[in-house]
Scaffold this active site. Structure first.
Site, PDB file in Angstrom:
ATOM      1  N   HIS A 100     -49.566 -24.390 -31.198  1.00 51.47           N
ATOM      2  CA  HIS A 100     -49.704 -23.694 -30.001  1.00 51.47           C
ATOM      3  C   HIS A 100     -50.895 -24.074 -29.228  1.00 51.47           C
ATOM      4  CE1 HIS A 100     -49.455 -21.212 -26.414  1.00 51.47           C
ATOM      5  NE2 HIS A 100     -48.211 -20.596 -26.774  1.00 51.47           N
ATOM      6  N   GLU A 126     -48.323 -28.072 -26.530  1.00 47.71           N
ATOM      7  CA  GLU A 126     -48.071 -27.761 -27.933  1.00 47.71           C
ATOM      8  C   GLU A 126     -46.830 -28.842 -28.603  1.00 47.71           C
ATOM      9  OE1 GLU A 126     -46.410 -23.559 -27.191  1.00 47.71           O
ATOM     10  OE2 GLU A 126     -47.653 -23.763 -25.306  1.00 47.71           O
TER      11      GLU A 126
HETATM   12  C1  BG6 Z   1     -45.912 -20.531 -24.483  1.00 53.42           C
HETATM   13  C2  BG6 Z   1     -44.532 -20.319 -23.952  1.00 53.42           C
HETATM   14  O1  BG6 Z   1     -45.733 -21.434 -25.905  1.00 53.42           O
HETATM   15  O2  BG6 Z   1     -46.742 -19.362 -24.912  1.00 53.42           O
HETATM   16  C3  BG6 Z   1     -44.775 -19.293 -22.890  1.00 53.42           C
HETATM   17  O3  BG6 Z   1     -43.718 -21.178 -23.606  1.00 53.42           O
HETATM   18  C4  BG6 Z   1     -45.852 -17.938 -23.279  1.00 53.42           C
HETATM   19  O4  BG6 Z   1     -43.556 -18.668 -22.242  1.00 53.42           O
HETATM   20  C5  BG6 Z   1     -46.877 -18.607 -23.831  1.00 53.42           C
HETATM   21  O5  BG6 Z   1     -45.946 -17.152 -22.203  1.00 53.42           O
HETATM   22  C6  BG6 Z   1     -47.950 -17.508 -24.418  1.00 53.42           C
HETATM   23  O6  BG6 Z   1     -47.392 -16.993 -25.319  1.00 53.42           O
HETATM   24  P1  BG6 Z   1     -48.101 -15.701 -26.081  1.00 53.42           P
HETATM   25  O7  BG6 Z   1     -47.239 -14.880 -26.981  1.00 53.42           O
HETATM   26  O8  BG6 Z   1     -49.149 -16.178 -26.896  1.00 53.42           O
HETATM   27  O9  BG6 Z   1     -48.696 -14.871 -24.689  1.00 53.42           O
END
Ligand code: BG6
Length: 301
Positions: A169, A272
């Site tokens: 991510h 990602e």
């Molecule tokens: C992304 C998602 O991968 O991660 C989003 O598609 C999400 O919906 C974002 O808001 C951040 O996620 P987190 O859990 O790290 O705040």
């Protein structure tokens, strides 16, 4: 349990690698001929990668908090064994537990080309087994060089098939997101999460001027983040991933999140490499799946 002392005794490499404490967590610090990088053992979370003489490629929020059991804002969170909300258990953590639990170092070496290789393994606990009662091993290998290579390997050690979702991510650093174009997704179908999950198709490069949260499908090839102000392209090559998520919370959500820093949302974009939504991966007994990425920087004249 690995400590800074025994990690340094076993794995530190002069002019490559040492382990330090940061806000109660252990961080591997890499400084070699090609780049500097840091990786937190909690989550095997790569926080920074900066090739020598360049702007950082991986964005770490200036307001990122390092705390036990909390995901770090920025870097490369490892999402596993599911992506996004758990399909049936609303109380299980979004993007899985791998990014908030302890990993151990299982190897490190200096490479002939001046790069540094490290390998981490997730340490299962009763809490992780309660959410994922399937025998398997998760290993992240990282090569810090003039490219950043990451390989997330899931080995099914049990006697039944398992089905996982996963993601690297990654938060990429950009000069100003409004000036940036993301290439490589032209024609790809996607789910638009900020438009009630509407199914759409990408036309041309992705430009971002508002909140974006999309899952693109059939995206095996490279993505390129073109950043004219910094005269560079960040190239994202990958294997073992057929979907790509592009995410930026934009100003309102960023302010609510509280850990993106002032105007931080303009300096980052998540591209990602995923196996997300229906793009999950089934791994037969004793087989493995690898999600591999290579990030590199090209000069833009
Ligand atoms: C992304 C998602 O991968 O991660 C989003 O598609 C999400 O919906 C974002 O808001 C951040 O996620 P987190 O859990 O790290 O705040």
């Amino acid at each position: 349990m690995q400590t800074i002392e025994n990690l340094n005794a076993r794995y530190a490499i002069a002019h490559h690698l040492s382990f330090k404490e940061s806000d109660g967590l252990i961080v591997a610090e890499i400084d070699n001929a090609h780049a500097t990088a840091s990786i937190c053992l909690q989550g095997a979370h790569l926080m920074t990668w900066t090739p020598k003489g360049q702007q950082p490629v991986i964005w770490l929020s200036p307001a990122a908090k390092l705390a036990p059991g909390k995901s770090i804002r920025g870097g490369v969170p490892v999402c596993w064994p599911w992506f996004g909300p758990h399909p049936t258990q609303a109380s299980f953590p979004g993007h899985g537990f791998a990014r908030t639990v302890m990993w151990e170092v299982i190897g490190a070496k200096a490479l002939k080309d001046g790069g540094t290789w490290l390998a981490f393994r997730l340490v299962p606990t009763d809490a992780t087994r309660a959410q994922w009662p399937h025998p398997c091993e998760l290993v992240l290998q990282v090569v810090v060089g003039n490219t950043l290579d990451m390989d997330l390997g899931t080995l099914n050690t049990g006697s039944e098939s398992i089905t996982i979702g996963d993601a690297l991510h990654t938060y990429f650093e950009v000069s100003d997101l409004r000036e940036v174009a993301i290439h490589g997704l032209d024609g790809a179908p996607y789910i638009d999460k900020v438009d009630n999950g509407a199914q759409k198709q990408q036309a041309g490069p992705v430009s971002i001027y508002q909140e974006v949260d999309r899952i693109y499908f059939n995206t095996g090839h490279d993505c390129v983040i073109e950043d004219p102000a910094w005269k560079r392209r960040i190239r994202i090559a990958k294997l073992g991933s057929r979907s790509t998520v592009v995410w930026n919370p934009w100003i309102e959500k960023a302010n609510k999140m509280g850990d993106l820093g002032e105007n931080g949302y303009l300096n980052m974009v998540c591209v990602e490499s995923t196996n997300a939504a229906d793009d999950v991966v089934t791994i037969a007994p004793q087989q493995e799946h690898h999600l591999w990425v290579r990030y590199s920087v090209e000069a833009l004249s």
